[in-house]
Design a protein around this motif. Sequence first.
Motif: not given
Length: 155
Positions: A1, A4, A50, A52, A54, A61, A63-64, A66, A153
Amino acid sequence: MIARQAVTKAVTQLLKDVTGKPVGQLTVPIDPATGKPYPPPYTLLYPLDHTTDDETLGDTHRTAVSVYQATLVSGPDPTRPGSRGTVEQVEWLTDKARSLLTRAADGDPGYLHALIIPGATCYRREATELGATSDPNDAIISYVIRFRFYLDTAA
C-alpha cells in the motif's frame, strides 16, 4: 500500500522545487528562522482524495490515485506599504506550479520534474484549473489547481 504521508511530502517538495517558493500544508508556511509566516508568494497544499482500490477482483492495493489542491497565493510586498498582490505574480507562480506536468524533452515517457516517493512511482499526472479568486480587503490574489497523481508500488 502506498502511504499518503509519503505522497504529501513528495508533492510538497516538488512544488517547492518547481516554484522556488515556500509551500504550507493546510496552512500558511512558517519561516523556521523566525517562527513567523512567510509573506506571499507561496503555495497552500491541501490533500484531497486518496484512493487505493483499483476496482479489480484481485486488488492488492498496489496502486493509488492521490488528489491535491494547490492554492497559489500572491500578496502585498511587506517592504512596500500599500502594495497589493498582482495578477502577474500569481500567474507567474501558477505557471511554475503547472510545470510539474511537463514531460521530459528527450522523448522519455517520464516527467521533467521527478516526484520522488519512497516505494512508489508516478506514471501519470493531471491538472484541473479551478481559476482565480481575490480578496480586495487583504490585497491577495490566489489561483487554484487540482493535481491528480496516478501511482504504482515500485518493483
